[in-house]
Write a protein that holds these residues in place. Structure first.
Motif, PDB file in Angstrom:
ATOM      1  N   TYR A   1      -7.605  17.528  25.000  1.00 47.31           N
ATOM      2  CA  TYR A   1      -7.596  16.139  24.541  1.00 47.31           C
ATOM      3  C   TYR A   1      -8.776  15.870  23.609  1.00 47.31           C
ATOM      4  N   ALA A   2      -9.452  16.958  23.206  1.00 51.85           N
ATOM      5  CA  ALA A   2     -10.538  16.829  22.244  1.00 51.85           C
ATOM      6  C   ALA A   2     -11.755  16.080  22.772  1.00 51.85           C
ATOM      7  N   VAL A   3     -11.979  16.124  24.076  1.00 53.46           N
ATOM      8  CA  VAL A   3     -13.217  15.562  24.605  1.00 53.46           C
ATOM      9  C   VAL A   3     -14.362  16.448  24.128  1.00 53.46           C
ATOM     10  N   LYS A   4     -15.384  15.835  23.527  1.00 53.96           N
ATOM     11  CA  LYS A   4     -16.426  16.623  22.856  1.00 53.96           C
ATOM     12  C   LYS A   4     -17.343  17.340  23.836  1.00 53.96           C
TER      13      LYS A   4
ATOM     14  N   ARG B   1      -9.972   8.891  24.828  1.00 53.63           N
ATOM     15  CA  ARG B   1     -11.090   8.253  24.137  1.00 53.63           C
ATOM     16  C   ARG B   1     -12.429   8.561  24.820  1.00 53.63           C
ATOM     17  N   ALA B   2     -12.418   9.566  25.749  1.00 60.85           N
ATOM     18  CA  ALA B   2     -13.642   9.902  26.468  1.00 60.85           C
ATOM     19  C   ALA B   2     -14.575  10.719  25.581  1.00 60.85           C
ATOM     20  N   ASP B   3     -15.890  10.459  25.710  1.00 66.24           N
ATOM     21  CA  ASP B   3     -16.878  11.262  25.008  1.00 66.24           C
ATOM     22  C   ASP B   3     -17.272  12.492  25.816  1.00 66.24           C
ATOM     23  N   ALA B   4     -17.223  12.358  27.138  1.00 64.22           N
ATOM     24  CA  ALA B   4     -17.655  13.469  27.975  1.00 64.22           C
ATOM     25  C   ALA B   4     -16.895  13.459  29.295  1.00 64.22           C
TER      26      ALA B   4
END
Lengths: 218, 218, 218, 218, 218, 218, 218, 218
Positions: free
Chosen positions: A89-92, A65-68
């Motif tokens: 993990y799809a971290v943006k 659930r991390a953004d960065a």
């Protein structure tokens, strides 16, 4: 923002402080348990002692659930792998220090935003100061640099307008700091003693620009 | 220039490299013999293992004919004393890292040009990137900051002149990098896809400036 | 073959020995100077003390003319980056230990031939022996395993032909070692006391196969 | 099964995990208290910090009711003595790593089931891969070895039956992995692209077997 | 005699000194390079840094022509294995310290002459002295001990013959040291003040013997 | 007895065990806290971490009511000073290890009962065994030594009386161990196979005595 | 003078410098080889790495022809034994630091000239300064102390003679430092501003003397 | 008095003891947590583990209400900065050890009361004793020194008055210690055997003064 910071060296610690004071959710990961304990006593965040290339550790850190994720260690291989796993993990947003210039390409292939070796940045500005103690290099970009000069009482450029002292090609006034205020230097602004003047110059003209400013304001 | 560098951490090593490659006479002082031996094998300079607050060491380093001393250790007390002793030997230019902000005043009283904690500078830019990954903070001065944006193909601002997209108050175009060249952005210059645009903004308008540039060029 | 080995732990040292004794050109890279000195005294090869993710080190090691690079350290991030850099130098064959199963995908994306954690392989075979001390697991592949049994004097299967004792589905005789010789077990071969019999079995029938062999040959 | 494991290196830790997950009663002994504490936090077993040649320690570990003792340290002398003491306590199954080949005889005299140096096993397979990256050595027994090949699309052997491509003496097809399934290769099975083919070969023909498979399936 | 000594602790060092001073060919083996270097500077012998369970090391030490091997380390497992390997090389005389009593049986099975834990021997004699400061325990054997008493001026036993003071059963006079000379105490010898009298006693009568001697000579 | 033991090396630990098991009040002093904690878990005594030359420590240890102090460290200076301070507190019995022979006189001046370097004692006996593996040196006193021989079946001396085989001057039979019993060898006792015979000999005749016994009983 | 110095801590190093600069023959003994090497590079003396209680070391140091031995280590037991051994070699002058007051008597019995714990001496004077920053305690003897005061411009005592300001019992003017000169204060000398006045006072009057001087000269 | 002590070496520890025993409020600061814990167990004070140049630490120590700060570390740079920061907080009394003479000026500029290197002070007095074992240097000031002599029975000066033996210029009797009493030596006082005589002498006459006293009183 939910932010994971890898590494608790000087940079990681500072970043953890800034981010948590700005109200973000911050998780830090470092191999050293003591450093983790220390940071916990200073800021409101979560600290995990472990290897940031270990998926179990990343999941404990909430990677899903991390953004960065920002990698700040002095080990490029660790920074790279941590970023790459975070990408899975799809971290943006992925950001990393790159300690050796030659590794920059690998990070870019993975899609990581990189910062060059910070020690070199600082060393370069210390170098310029030791040559020109009254000039402060603020930043350098490809082909140009930004520096600052303080106008002395009675210097030639004082009491003249920006327009009047703009005959130097390849140079641009960016800002003037006067008292607590900051002024965007349009042509009619008049320089005053004590003004801190920020200037941009093309690199090939750096020497001449510094001299020009010296002559005007010292 | 005859330059004495105190400390062989990351910053000291980089500085030693830059200065000796620029043809200056460089002497480095560090307590660690191994670090001294290492740097000797890389650059053409003199390295002395010892304590930079020891007068005998400073004299061995040629303090009486040095033009500048730059203190780069992580120990502010050592940096301060080394600078002060150098001043007693009439070294003209004194530069130092200050690791703890609160010590800045002492250095200024001695007349030392200081650089704030480099870790904090880098941490600040990493922080901004993790918030705005497409924006690169280049430098921050009191009251303002300088950042960079890359113009995407087909973005709104492309193919328009500088003048056309200058309605944002408190913001200034500083430079445009196009291919290998650097352009000072006079009003008639037209933005092109791929341009790397350097911008100055007042701090209180930073948020809006970043948004404005985002809208125009992404 | 020109072979670069990264890491001088137990596996790296063994590999360096095998490869140099087979007449290949071998270069080893390890951070630890002492380990480099040790290996030099044992084999005819080149040893470089340094970080294998450092391009200067890789170039010293002759990466541009290497046929293969094998990464054997316990640090997957280092193994991965070394392989990736080697790929940039067009090294044809890349092989690596992967210490954590979950990292296997990253290595595969880079095109590295990987070996699972060797400790787990050995632990698995020790485990089976402690359960069945007379059975030696030789290898396990997806879906099957290979093991060895020694035929006791007077056991049921002795003096019978391979064909006679092949009613176990999902199991296959691979080889018989008798005295110094090795026999491919065609149907007419007769088992003799002391034969070491190598058998393949599907994993789902492993239990039953082991029992079946136990009954026949112990 | 009541199992005592001596040593908590990589192999010991893996073994402890496997055995406790399979529901056995496991006791581990290692000199290092920290390693004992670590393993306790991961698995359901008993850990004793101490020297496994100390009878008091062995008795604390329940040696008198143990079914098996597995010695996994890198110190052959310790492994040997621990096994021998266990034998005095009538432990039925004794298994040990042997780090130096030359010690194998002593272990055999005591009646210990031994595993050769695991580092050498792994190094040998890495070596073969670096020579033949598409061939995976799975195991080697006295006089023969087992390897794996993946059938390429359009290779000569594809779409032919096992019987058709069995003219290589001293070689035997053991298994075919296709999708998730495993097939015992009777003569009429037809090879398909993507098949992972496991093969046994006599050592003296290893070179030719590898070539033969190469020709057929690559 | 060609003697190999394993271990350079206090005992090993002393032994190396005694043996080389007596003109024997001595080789010492210890893991610690520094200890090897130290002993070389003191005595005329050969010192090898390495593990005495490593056959290559034993062969370097000349194990195939050694008359005796003495193991003196504090690690019983190492002592045992070194002795056993030496036996395989047909070394005739094997001697070892045994640090833990419970290991004695294993050494005996291998055919090693053992010395009990030397610390316990010394501790026992210190203990007896702290109880009877004037009595010096010289040795204890199964069932008996040997001690020494000094005859005071004017004591009851002085000026009497050995025969006169021999009514204590289970006790025997062994020797009398008078001036620089040593006398075997036949019945007619007369005790004199200052005589150092060595006595043997059965253990069960030790208390009474000590008292008896006390009464006579103090 | 109230006993203070200085030093928890091998000897100190053994002594602490013996003395506390014999029901005495024991206090141990050692600089190492860990050693103090260890001994406390094994025996019923008091352990104090500190320097035994520190009066406060000695007083904590109850020096004013101690009957004896035994110094067992490997540091003669510490042993000496601890004993001397104990003497000032009127401790009656002072005992010490002396690590370097040359220091013996100083201890004697203070009135301390000393034991020579225990390592040398053990080394000497190991040395004799490696020369005469069947002879066990039990003790050596000034001018003489005591050793042990086991009588072989069929040896010349077997079945003869003590008197019959006493023609060796300077030698004396001390004891015979037969089965579990110990016999004082009066003239009429007959030697039997398996007897363990303890003998005293003057040093100048040691060689001849050993030969004589060899001839008789091997 | 032939001087042996034991210990190369701060005091030992200073002493070695002073003595060798005064042209004496100096030998230093310290356990630490590095410290020995360092001192050799600074002064013209002999340095021996080893234990000063080892007779061989003392003899290497020339103890039989030494005029004095000074023990400066922080280990009183070592200092004491080194002095005592030196006495046995008839060294005339024995001097030692005594780190713990309670040990003083033992040193005196051996005939050693002792200096109390130097840390305590310094601490005492720092303590007095922190109470009376303008008063400098120079030394304290049994029953009295010596301190220093600087006369301020315009203070009451200035321009008066010694005789005039001598009504304080139990106090004595010792010296006046004026400019570079030192004056013995006979009664007619007149105090001047800037004079540094050294005073002796009985301890029981120390408080009043300090006040008196304060009143007169501050 | 509220006193902050920086550094817990020998001097700092002694000072902390003296000051807290005199009833002052004491806070100590040292980097080493263990030393802080130790001192807490001995005295009634506050101990803070940290860097004394860190403002947060100083504030925790109560710098804003401290009467005095005493810096006792062996690092002059740290001592200097701590004192300077304390001055910014308006601490009235600043005292410091100065380890290198050459740094004295910097401390004086900041207004710190300094004590010269204590090791040198002690070394100087040890040096004088080793030359004149019967003379004790008590202190040295610029231009003069103070020493002590003990009057022997039957010496020339005994039974004569102070006045009678005052013909030595540049020398002054300061005090006489007789039994437990201390006497200020007015002219009529008569010297007695056993008197401990304290004398002041100008440095240029030190040699002659010592000789003069020798002649009179030994």
């Amino acid at each position: 923002m939910y932010l994971i910071i890898v590494g608790l060296g000087g940079i990681g610690r500072s970043l953890a402080g800034i981010a948590s004071e700005n109200g973000h959710s911050v998780v830090v990961i470092d191999k050293d348990e003591e450093k983790c304990a220390d940071i916990l006593s200073l800021h409101d965040l979560l600290a995990i002692a472990g290897n940031a290339t270990d998926k179990a550790i990343l999941e404990d850190a909430g990677i899903d659930r991390a953004d960065a994720l920002v990698a700040t260690t002095s080990d490029d291989a660790l920074n790279l792998m941590a970023c790459w796993l975070a990408k899975k993990y799809a971290v943006k947003t992925l950001v990393s220090i790159v300690n050796q210039k030659e590794h920059a390409d690998l990070f870019k292939e993975v899609g990581v935003r990189i910062s060059e070796n910070p020690d070199e940045i600082v060393a370069r500005s210390l170098y310029l100061w030791s040559e020109n103690p009254d000039t402060q290099l603020l930043a350098s970009i490809e082909g140009g640099s930004i520096f600052e000069v303080t106008a002395s009482e009675g210097a030639k450029g004082v009491n003249r307008t920006v327009k009047d002292v703009s005959d130097m090609k390849d140079m641009l006034y960016i800002a003037i700091r006067r008292g607590g205020k900051l002024i965007i230097p349009s042509g009619n602004v008049t320089f005053m003693p004590g003004d801190v003047i920020t200037v941009f110059t093309k690199k090939e003209s750096e020497g001449r620009s510094v001299e020009y400013m010296d002559e005007l304001f010292h």
